[in-house]
Scaffold this active site. Structure first.
Site, PDB file in Angstrom:
ATOM      1  N   GLY A  87      26.855  28.020  16.113  1.00  0.00           N
ATOM      2  CA  GLY A  87      26.156  28.765  17.149  1.00  0.00           C
ATOM      3  C   GLY A  87      25.977  27.860  18.350  1.00  0.00           C
ATOM      4  O   GLY A  87      25.997  26.632  18.224  1.00  0.00           O
ATOM      5  N   GLN A 103      22.466  24.848  26.166  1.00  0.00           N
ATOM      6  CA  GLN A 103      23.038  23.660  25.533  1.00  0.00           C
ATOM      7  C   GLN A 103      24.263  23.136  26.282  1.00  0.00           C
ATOM      8  O   GLN A 103      24.690  22.016  26.043  1.00  0.00           O
ATOM      9  CB  GLN A 103      23.421  23.955  24.086  1.00  0.00           C
ATOM     10  N   CYS A 115      21.448  20.480  15.029  1.00  0.00           N
ATOM     11  CA  CYS A 115      21.673  21.036  16.360  1.00  0.00           C
ATOM     12  C   CYS A 115      22.683  20.173  17.096  1.00  0.00           C
ATOM     13  O   CYS A 115      22.605  18.940  17.045  1.00  0.00           O
ATOM     14  CB  CYS A 115      20.346  21.071  17.121  1.00  0.00           C
ATOM     15  N   LEU A 116      23.607  20.821  17.774  1.00  0.00           N
ATOM     16  CA  LEU A 116      24.596  20.074  18.552  1.00  0.00           C
ATOM     17  C   LEU A 116      23.943  19.260  19.667  1.00  0.00           C
ATOM     18  O   LEU A 116      24.506  18.269  20.120  1.00  0.00           O
ATOM     19  CB  LEU A 116      25.644  21.027  19.132  1.00  0.00           C
ATOM     20  N   HIS A 172      17.647  30.233  15.683  1.00  0.00           N
ATOM     21  CA  HIS A 172      17.812  28.895  16.261  1.00  0.00           C
ATOM     22  C   HIS A 172      18.336  28.998  17.699  1.00  0.00           C
ATOM     23  O   HIS A 172      17.810  28.357  18.612  1.00  0.00           O
ATOM     24  CB  HIS A 172      18.768  28.096  15.376  1.00  0.00           C
ATOM     25  N   GLU A 173      19.373  29.810  17.893  1.00  0.00           N
ATOM     26  CA  GLU A 173      19.980  29.923  19.226  1.00  0.00           C
ATOM     27  C   GLU A 173      19.056  30.620  20.212  1.00  0.00           C
ATOM     28  O   GLU A 173      18.975  30.221  21.378  1.00  0.00           O
ATOM     29  CB  GLU A 173      21.337  30.625  19.150  1.00  0.00           C
ATOM     30  N   HIS A 213      16.619  28.322  21.708  1.00  0.00           N
ATOM     31  CA  HIS A 213      17.150  27.568  22.848  1.00  0.00           C
ATOM     32  C   HIS A 213      16.928  28.324  24.158  1.00  0.00           C
ATOM     33  O   HIS A 213      16.692  27.708  25.202  1.00  0.00           O
ATOM     34  CB  HIS A 213      18.647  27.290  22.681  1.00  0.00           C
TER      35      HIS A 213
END
Length: 187
Positions: free
Chosen positions: A47, A52, A98-99, A140-141, A144
């Site tokens: 995701g 991000q 997380c990226l 999660h996304e 953000h």
């Protein structure tokens, strides 16, 4: 398509509430979505939210998967101006990554099931229900988009660990995730 630079913990774009997209059919939004998909795939994510990649707009790409093993075979879902509603089904804890916070994982409690509603890149309404890993990815996304990072959702920072050291909290019954394999989101 272009690989985009991923914003990392500490960059202010990750802490700001993203603005609505407005026109999901705009060429710039279509290009951003395509670049986000390529970036997510290249980074091994499941995701990715626009903040991000340094774009403070309400755009998310996510893999509608039940397990990580499916990630290469599934087409990403593109959600413009998405909304989520938790559904009955309780909550569960799992380790998330997380990226934007590479190498770290932490135990986060999330709703087991959610309903989602958004627009696609043609401006059509997309809606459905998600459970398990896919529900976790969406939560999660969408965090953000609100300027929330997974450590902010953690209730016990003792479970925050580098991926290479995750075996230690996983071995401790007090930190064991309730989902199979303890595998969470990385997006």
């Amino acid at each position: 398509m272009t690989l985009l630079k991923i914003a990392r913990l500490g960059h202010p774009v990750l802490l700001a509430r993203a603005r609505p997209v407005g026109d999901p059919t705009a060429p710039a939004i279509r290009k951003l979505a395509a670049d986000m998909i390529e970036t997510m795939r290249d980074a091994g994510g499941i995701g990715l939210a626009a903040p991000q990649v340094h774009e403070s707009v309400r755009l998310v790409v996510a893999l509608p998967i039940a397990s990580r093993e499916e990630s290469r075979a599934v087409e990403p879902l593109v959600l413009v101006d998405p909304e989520l509603v938790p559904l009955d089904g309780g909550s569960e804890e799992a380790f998330e990554g997380c990226l934007s916070i590479p190498g770290l994982r932490g135990l986060v409690r999330r709703a087991r099931r959610v309903a989602f509603r958004a627009l696609d890149l043609a401006g059509r309404t997309v809606e459905g229900e998600a459970e398990g890993l896919f529900a976790r990815i969406l939560q999660h996304e969408l965090d953000h988009l609100e300027g929330v990072l997974f450590p902010m959702r953690m209730t016990d920072l003792r479970s925050l660990a580098f991926e290479s050291e995750l075996r230690h909290p996983l071995a401790d019954d007090s930190f064991r995730a309730t989902t199979p394999g303890g595998e969470g989101d990385r997006g």
